[in-house]
Design a protein around this motif. Structure first.
Motif, PDB file in Angstrom:
ATOM      1  N   GLU A  79      13.612 -23.503   6.709  1.00 13.85           N
ATOM      2  CA  GLU A  79      13.905 -22.394   5.810  1.00 13.85           C
ATOM      3  C   GLU A  79      12.751 -22.231   4.823  1.00 13.85           C
ATOM      4  O   GLU A  79      12.363 -23.189   4.150  1.00 13.85           O
ATOM      5  CB  GLU A  79      15.190 -22.679   5.036  1.00 13.85           C
ATOM      6  N   TYR A  82      13.199 -23.329   1.205  1.00 16.65           N
ATOM      7  CA  TYR A  82      13.198 -24.761   0.934  1.00 16.65           C
ATOM      8  C   TYR A  82      11.861 -25.404   1.297  1.00 16.65           C
ATOM      9  O   TYR A  82      11.406 -26.326   0.626  1.00 16.65           O
ATOM     10  CB  TYR A  82      14.309 -25.460   1.722  1.00 16.65           C
ATOM     11  N   ASP A 154      18.166 -21.175  -5.096  1.00 16.24           N
ATOM     12  CA  ASP A 154      18.368 -21.797  -3.792  1.00 16.24           C
ATOM     13  C   ASP A 154      18.285 -23.323  -3.878  1.00 16.24           C
ATOM     14  O   ASP A 154      18.941 -24.021  -3.095  1.00 16.24           O
ATOM     15  CB  ASP A 154      17.328 -21.284  -2.793  1.00 16.24           C
ATOM     16  N   GLU A 158      23.325 -28.063  -3.258  1.00 13.91           N
ATOM     17  CA  GLU A 158      22.919 -28.894  -2.120  1.00 13.91           C
ATOM     18  C   GLU A 158      22.337 -28.015  -1.019  1.00 13.91           C
ATOM     19  O   GLU A 158      22.765 -26.876  -0.826  1.00 13.91           O
ATOM     20  CB  GLU A 158      24.119 -29.679  -1.582  1.00 13.91           C
ATOM     21  N   TYR A 159      21.375 -28.556  -0.281  1.00 10.58           N
ATOM     22  CA  TYR A 159      20.749 -27.763   0.782  1.00 10.58           C
ATOM     23  C   TYR A 159      20.193 -28.685   1.861  1.00 10.58           C
ATOM     24  O   TYR A 159      20.068 -29.901   1.676  1.00 10.58           O
ATOM     25  CB  TYR A 159      19.625 -26.882   0.217  1.00 10.58           C
ATOM     26  N   THR A 160      19.862 -28.087   3.001  1.00  9.30           N
ATOM     27  CA  THR A 160      19.190 -28.795   4.089  1.00  9.30           C
ATOM     28  C   THR A 160      17.896 -28.059   4.411  1.00  9.30           C
ATOM     29  O   THR A 160      17.826 -26.829   4.304  1.00  9.30           O
ATOM     30  CB  THR A 160      20.071 -28.854   5.353  1.00  9.30           C
ATOM     31  N   GLY A 165      20.483 -26.427   9.995  1.00 13.03           N
ATOM     32  CA  GLY A 165      21.288 -27.407   9.276  1.00 13.03           C
ATOM     33  C   GLY A 165      21.209 -28.815   9.830  1.00 13.03           C
ATOM     34  O   GLY A 165      21.932 -29.712   9.369  1.00 13.03           O
ATOM     35  N   VAL A 169      21.318 -33.746   3.955  1.00 15.76           N
ATOM     36  CA  VAL A 169      21.662 -32.874   2.837  1.00 15.76           C
ATOM     37  C   VAL A 169      20.972 -33.375   1.572  1.00 15.76           C
ATOM     38  O   VAL A 169      21.061 -34.549   1.225  1.00 15.76           O
ATOM     39  CB  VAL A 169      23.185 -32.829   2.622  1.00 15.76           C
ATOM     40  N   GLY A 172      19.946 -31.279  -4.441  1.00 14.43           N
ATOM     41  CA  GLY A 172      19.628 -30.115  -5.260  1.00 14.43           C
ATOM     42  C   GLY A 172      19.113 -30.519  -6.632  1.00 14.43           C
ATOM     43  O   GLY A 172      19.192 -31.684  -7.033  1.00 14.43           O
TER      44      GLY A 172
END
Length: 299
Positions: A79, A82, A154, A158-160, A165, A169, A172
């Motif tokens: 992404e 990120y 963004d 939490e994000y990957t 995905g 994880v 953030g």
């Protein structure tokens, strides 16, 4: 008749003491106006008669991370929102480490003229190099602030990293962002012994800077900067695990990068960086004690 050894000059023979080595460091730290002025003049001299001046540092780095971010995020299926902050922080920190190693190895060589006309502790030239790199880092930090402002929403939850995905994880952005302060101080402590040690050794053996320059590109691609360690997870914990965990440069980069983009700092990062600081300064102080007075003769 046995061959007689040539005695060392009096100033060299009498300088091999811990007292003089620590006095050199102490006096160099006290002469802040000298090394800070010289470091700032290095930046101004490099961009003399340029309209934008030192802002070219920011522009060049920004163009590089933007181009690499767009290309590699597509190639690796990451992404952009990120991956771009990940690449930006990693690349900025890498630039700082790279310059400390390459320019640090030529610290005393490049200051030959100054050393012969301006008696000063060796630490002054080490701090001059470090201060110059800190100024360049400050210019590049503008890019991080811009990227953070764009993708702050963004990075907050939490994000990957992967678009599908299929990656760990990340917690953030949170209060742990403040960990970058002690992390960067540790990075500076390590940079100081690197500049001091490599500077002295390279002054005696002029092949060292050439060797460093030839290996630094390989080190860049082996360090997770334009790629994430998660990409190697599917390959097991064989060679990929070795490349990441046993690469000290990864720990130096990640200890500062992770808090800035809402990722978890591993305990191993702290252990490796602190360990290198202790071992590195031990060796650097030993070299300082024994060869400090020889540097002026070697240049």
């Amino acid at each position: 008749m046995a061959e007689q050894q040539t005695p060392l000059p009096p100033d060299i023979a009498s300088s091999r003491s811990w007292t003089r080595a620590f006095a050199d460091i102490r006096e160099g730290l006290h002469r802040r106006e000298l090394w800070s002025h010289l470091g700032w003049q290095d930046i101004k001299q490099k961009y003399r008669r340029s309209v934008l001046g030192p802002l070219w540092i920011t522009i060049a780095t920004g163009a590089m991370v933007l181009g690499l971010g767009l290309i590699y995020s597509t190639l690796f299926g990451q992404e952009v929102k990120y991956f771009l902050p990940y690449l930006t922080t990693g690349f900025i920190i890498w630039q700082f480490i790279l310059n400390c190693v390459t320019e640090g190895s030529e610290t005393f060589i490049s200051n030959e003229g100054v050393m012969k006309h301006l008696p000063a502790p060796l630490t002054v030239y080490v701090l001059r190099t470090l201060w110059r790199q800190c100024l360049m880092l400050a210019h590049n930090a503008i890019i991080y602030l811009i990227i953070l402002a764009i993708f702050f929403a963004d990075l907050l939850p939490e994000y990957t990293m992967a678009a599908d995905g299929d990656s760990p994880v990340m917690p953030g952005l949170n209060w742990e962002v403040l960990l970058f302060i002690p992390a960067f101080l540790l990075l500076l402590v390590n940079a100081a012994w690197v500049v001091l040690l490599f500077g002295v050794v390279s002054t005696r053996f002029r092949d060292i800077p050439q060797l460093i320059n030839s290996l630094i590109t390989l080190a860049f691609y082996l360090t997770p900067i334009v790629w994430s360690p998660d990409l190697l997870a599917s390959g097991g914990r064989g060679f990929s695990h070795f490349v990441v965990q046993f690469n000290p440069l990864y720990h130096f980069v990640n200890i500062v990068r992770a808090p800035l983009i809402g990722q978890q700092v591993e305990w191993l990062n702290w252990v490796v960086v602190i360990g290198f600081a202790l071992v590195g300064w031990t060796v650097a102080l030993f070299v300082m004690r024994n060869y400090r007075a020889r540097v002026s003769y070697w240049v």
